[in-house]
Each structure stands twice: as structure tokens, then as C-alpha cells.
Design a protein around this motif. Structure first.
Motif, PDB file in Angstrom:
ATOM      1  N   PRO A 180      33.518  47.016 -10.768  1.00 50.58           N
ATOM      2  CA  PRO A 180      32.700  45.676 -10.309  1.00 50.58           C
ATOM      3  C   PRO A 180      33.468  44.438 -10.513  1.00 50.58           C
ATOM      4  N   TYR A 218      32.150  45.442  -5.350  1.00 45.61           N
ATOM      5  CA  TYR A 218      32.641  46.406  -5.833  1.00 45.61           C
ATOM      6  C   TYR A 218      34.151  46.875  -5.105  1.00 45.61           C
ATOM      7  N   ALA A 260      25.837  43.089  -7.787  1.00 44.94           N
ATOM      8  CA  ALA A 260      26.862  41.858  -7.841  1.00 44.94           C
ATOM      9  C   ALA A 260      26.228  40.603  -7.864  1.00 44.94           C
TER      10      ALA A 260
END
Length: 251
Positions: free
Chosen positions: A28, A33, A182
Motif C-alpha cells: 500500500p 497499490y 488508498a
């Protein structure tokens, strides 16, 4: 279901042990990613899995400390990086001349170096979040080059959720660290990428409007407006000067 505990130091340590043994990791970052490796063979497996074209480049997964160790910039340009990545705490893709004689760069085999450097420059994601900073610290401590790109098939866009990563990419990984969505997922994932050697924007990415304002406010640089994903999905400015770096892909 027991709650998951996010612990960047422990998680990065587990990933680093896999990478040192020649493995591949999906990790991450605040902008999406990435898929990373240290071993040359593992990097080639990533390249094949992503279906990348020969001219595409690896980027180094880094930190502000690694940027300072590897990149060579005049005071003004170095100040720009510090302003954006440290003072304003923004994720940033930095392209800059690098110290090819540094022990980390010396450990890149010629074929990997050729796929990672253009005319002596190196692309690096700086300030990608606590996990990436710790993983980069471990690699820097052992003077190992940690390379990678976004965890997606070429041209499909950076993924902000593990479950959105294509099976072909997930299947090649030996370890996957899932931190959920994210942090910077809108209006664009991936990092804003800037060539500090030529003072040129290479990619619209996360927090671009803040980067744009800061470079104008503090350095008088007039950057173009982001046309949006509907017009320019990848965010890459496609021209001959920066085409080489058009898909380094890290977040």
C-alpha cells in the motif's frame, strides 16, 4: 470477524524478508497499490505480468531520505522537493539526476539499470505513507534497490483497493499487504510526477492542485490545469521529451 491491526513497521519487516529472498510484494501507499521487488528475476516477472512494453521504466520505491541520498539537484530544485514532500507533506513522484556511483545504484544489474534510468535520471516515489517509508528505510539500511510500479495491468490505471487489482497481478505476488482504500483516491490516484532536471510536469496525480498552487505561489512556476480523467485518463503528458517516463506507474 476480528479487526485487522495496521502496523507499518511489522508489516514492512515481513515484506522485506520476502523481497530479500527474491519475492514479489503488493504494497500500500497513500496514492494506490504498488507491486515491488529487489531481485532482477522478480522484476522481470512483474514486467511480464503487467504486459509492459520494452520502453517502460521501473521506479524506485523511496522516501525523502533516499531522495536526498540518491538524487542530485541544485539548491532551488532541491528546495522545491522539500517544500512539496516535507513542508506540505504531499506524495510526489520525483525524477532527477541520480548518483550512479552510490552503492544502491551499483547493485542494480545493467539490464535493470537500463530499465530504471534515463540519461542519468531516476524516478522515485517520495512520501508515499508510513508503510512505504519504513520499507524504504529497511532497504536503504541494507543498501538494496527496491524497485517497482503500480499494481495493475499496463494502461488500466492505478488501483486504490486490493480487490480491484487484476488477478494476473495478484497471482504473481508472494505477499499482499491490504490497508484498504488508498488515502488519496480522488480525483486521481497515483502520484503527481515532476521532472526536476528539466522543470517539467510529467503526470497529473494526487494532490496536483496543491502542487500547482505551491509551485506558483513560492516559485512563480505556472503549471497547466489538470484536464481531468475523462479527457486524460492516465494523467501522463504524452510528448517526446517525457514519453520515456510515461508509465513508471508508482504510486
Amino acid at each position: 470477524m476480528a479487526p485487522q491491526v495496521i502496523h507499518p513497521q511489522d508489516d514492512a519487516g515481513r515484506v522485506f524478508e520476502v523481497l530479500k529472498k527474491g519475492g514479489i510484494a503488493i504494497i500500500p501507499a497513500s496514492v494506490g497499490y504498488g507491486v515491488v521487488a529487489i531481485d532482477t528475476g522478480a522484476l522481470q516477472r512483474i514486467f511480464v505480468a503487467k504486459k509492459r512494453q520494452p520502453h517502460k521504466r521501473h521506479a524506485m520505491i523511496g522516501s525523502y531520505a533516499l531522495h536526498q541520498a540518491l538524487h542530485v539537484l541544485p539548491a532551488r530544485e532541491a528546495g522545491m522537493v522539500r517544500l512539496l514532500a516535507v513542508d506540505l507533506d504531499l506524495p510526489l513522484g520525483v525524477v532527477a539526476p541520480c548518483r550512479l556511483d552510490h552503492p544502491i545504484m551499483q547493485k542494480l544489474p545493467p539490464e535493470t539499470l537500463a530499465r530504471s534510468s534515463v540519461e542519468g535520471t531516476l524516478a522515485m516515489l517520495v512520501n508515499g505513507g508510513a508503510f512505504q517509508d519504513e520499507l524504504s528505510r529497511l532497504a536503504m539500511e541494507e543498501e538494496l534497490p527496491l524497485m517497482g510500479s503500480s499494481a495493475n495491468l499496463t494502461g488500466r490505471g492505478t488501483k486504490t483497493l486490493v480487490e480491484d487489482i487484476e488477478p494476473e497481478i495478484r497471482d504473481v505476488a508472494d505477499i499482499i499487504v491490504d490497508y484498504g482504500k488508498a488515502k488519496f483516491n480522488h480525483p486521481r490516484p497515483s502520484s503527481t510526477m515532476f521532472d526536476f532536471k528539466n522543470i517539467q510536469l510529467l503526470r497529473y496525480g494526487a494532490c496536483y492542485d496543491v502542487v500547482q498552487d505551491a509551485l506558483w505561489r513560492f516559485y512563480g512556476l505556472n503549471m497547466p490545469n489538470d484536464p481531468g480523467r475523462a479527457i486524460l485518463f492516465s494523467g501522463h503528458l504524452e510528448n517526446e521529451q517525457n514519453r520515456y517516463y510515461a508509465q513508471v506507474g508508482r504510486p
